[in-house]
Design an enzyme around this catalytic site. Structure first.
Site, PDB file in Angstrom:
ATOM      1  N   HIS A  52       0.829  -1.059  -0.088  1.00  0.00           N
ATOM      2  CA  HIS A  52      -0.074   0.084   0.028  1.00  0.00           C
ATOM      3  C   HIS A  52       0.802   1.242  -0.033  1.00  0.00           C
ATOM      4  O   HIS A  52       0.211   2.343  -0.242  1.00  0.00           O
ATOM      5  CB  HIS A  52      -0.879  -0.095   1.211  1.00  0.00           C
ATOM      6  CG  HIS A  52      -1.757  -1.080   1.200  1.00  0.00           C
ATOM      7  ND1 HIS A  52      -2.811  -1.119   0.495  1.00  0.00           N
ATOM      8  CD2 HIS A  52      -1.882  -2.308   1.983  1.00  0.00           C
ATOM      9  CE1 HIS A  52      -3.662  -2.072   0.533  1.00  0.00           C
ATOM     10  NE2 HIS A  52      -3.101  -2.883   1.613  1.00  0.00           N
ATOM     11  N   GLU A 152      -6.122 -13.251   5.415  1.00  0.00           N
ATOM     12  CA  GLU A 152      -6.799 -11.888   5.261  1.00  0.00           C
ATOM     13  C   GLU A 152      -8.142 -12.136   4.731  1.00  0.00           C
ATOM     14  O   GLU A 152      -8.640 -11.115   4.069  1.00  0.00           O
ATOM     15  CB  GLU A 152      -6.409 -10.693   5.142  1.00  0.00           C
ATOM     16  CG  GLU A 152      -5.122 -10.950   3.886  1.00  0.00           C
ATOM     17  CD  GLU A 152      -4.220  -9.696   3.716  1.00  0.00           C
ATOM     18  OE1 GLU A 152      -4.752  -8.374   4.196  1.00  0.00           O
ATOM     19  OE2 GLU A 152      -3.441  -9.891   2.924  1.00  0.00           O
ATOM     20  N   ASP A 178      -8.980  -6.350   6.022  1.00  0.00           N
ATOM     21  CA  ASP A 178      -9.320  -7.118   4.982  1.00  0.00           C
ATOM     22  C   ASP A 178     -10.547  -8.303   5.292  1.00  0.00           C
ATOM     23  O   ASP A 178     -11.354  -8.764   4.640  1.00  0.00           O
ATOM     24  CB  ASP A 178      -8.388  -7.745   3.852  1.00  0.00           C
ATOM     25  CG  ASP A 178      -7.706  -6.589   3.350  1.00  0.00           C
ATOM     26  OD1 ASP A 178      -8.544  -6.086   2.202  1.00  0.00           O
ATOM     27  OD2 ASP A 178      -6.719  -5.956   3.753  1.00  0.00           O
TER      28      ASP A 178
END
Length: 254
Positions: A52, A152, A178
């Site tokens: 990210h 996740e 997530d």
């Protein structure tokens, strides 16, 4: 001219986990300057954000060198479970990789195959920055490479028994954000159904004889330690906000 040889740098997080200890990881680092400034705090490892965050392969040598200076394990979360992405990250100097969205045993085996040299895997044959000047680096690297997979998604929970049976993965870490989203509780990581799912996953990981990881904060870290999580990831941003807020509040009242 005689070549100067050195020893392969020890992976602090990996060795702490292997000895049954707790490993403290500080999350979200994208500059060597930030890593240097946080180094004196005494964390075992730094999580460099390549999924990210704006981390490119060319950034990795300096980011991981900053971790080396402070004796911390450099962990890079990559964005894809692709061999070239994984072993290029390790070649750049990372002592460990974090792989997101590992949902099946086959995907877990692919992580190992890309992260480990033969005979454990088929990582591309190249000397990492960590291996410069190290005799027999290719024979020693597997022992100092940390492999973390993230659980996740609901499908990963459903396949967890098969995933945790895969060898040569150091940590199976449950990622709440997530996971909550995949369960239909977007942004609700503390929802009772999500929390129960996380707790059951951690218990299943530990029951399989593997190391469980968790995202923690000051308010719940003791609870997760009591649940058996040993790979403890936290962020320093709330500390900054709290300190800044307290400071600005004093100034406004002066």
């Amino acid at each position: 001219m005689e070549e100067t040889l050195t020893q392969l740098r020890k992976n602090k997080v990996k060795h702490k986990l292997q000895s049954g200890g707790l490993a403290n990881i500080l999350l979200g680092h994208n500059t060597s300057e930030i890593i240097d400034s946080l180094g004196p705090l005494g964390f075992d490892g730094m999580w460099i954000e390549g999924e990210h965050g704006p981390v490119d392969f060319g950034d990795l040598p300096d980011l991981t060198r900053a971790c080396d200076v402070w004796g911390m394990t450099s962990l890079v979360r990559v964005n894809l479970n692709i061999p070239g992405v994984i072993y290029r990250t390790l070649d750049g100097g990372a002592q460990g990789v974090v792989i997101p969205h590992v949902n099946t045993a086959d995907e877990a085996r692919a992580v190992v195959d890309a992260s480990k040299f033969a005979p454990l895997g088929s990582r591309g044959m190249f000397v990492s920055r960590q291996g410069y000047g190290v005799a027999d680096y290719l024979a020693k690297a597997n022992d100092e490479t940390l492999v973390v997979v993230l659980i996740e998604d609901v499908v990963a929970i459903e396949n967890l028994a098969e995933i945790v049976a895969v060898d040569n993965i150091d940590v199976f870490s449950v990622a709440p954000g997530d996971l909550a989203q995949s369960m239909g509780y977007i942004g609700q990581t503390d929802h009772p159904v999500v929390a129960e799912t996380i707790d059951k996953a951690i218990k299943q990981i530990i029951s399989a004889g593997k190391v469980a990881g968790a995202l923690v904060h000051q308010g719940n870290v003791e609870a997760y330690i009591n649940k058996g999580a040993r790979f403890l990831c936290t962020t320093w941003v709330p500390w900054l906000h709290a300190g800044a807020g307290a400071y600005l509040n004093k100034v406004s009242k002066a």
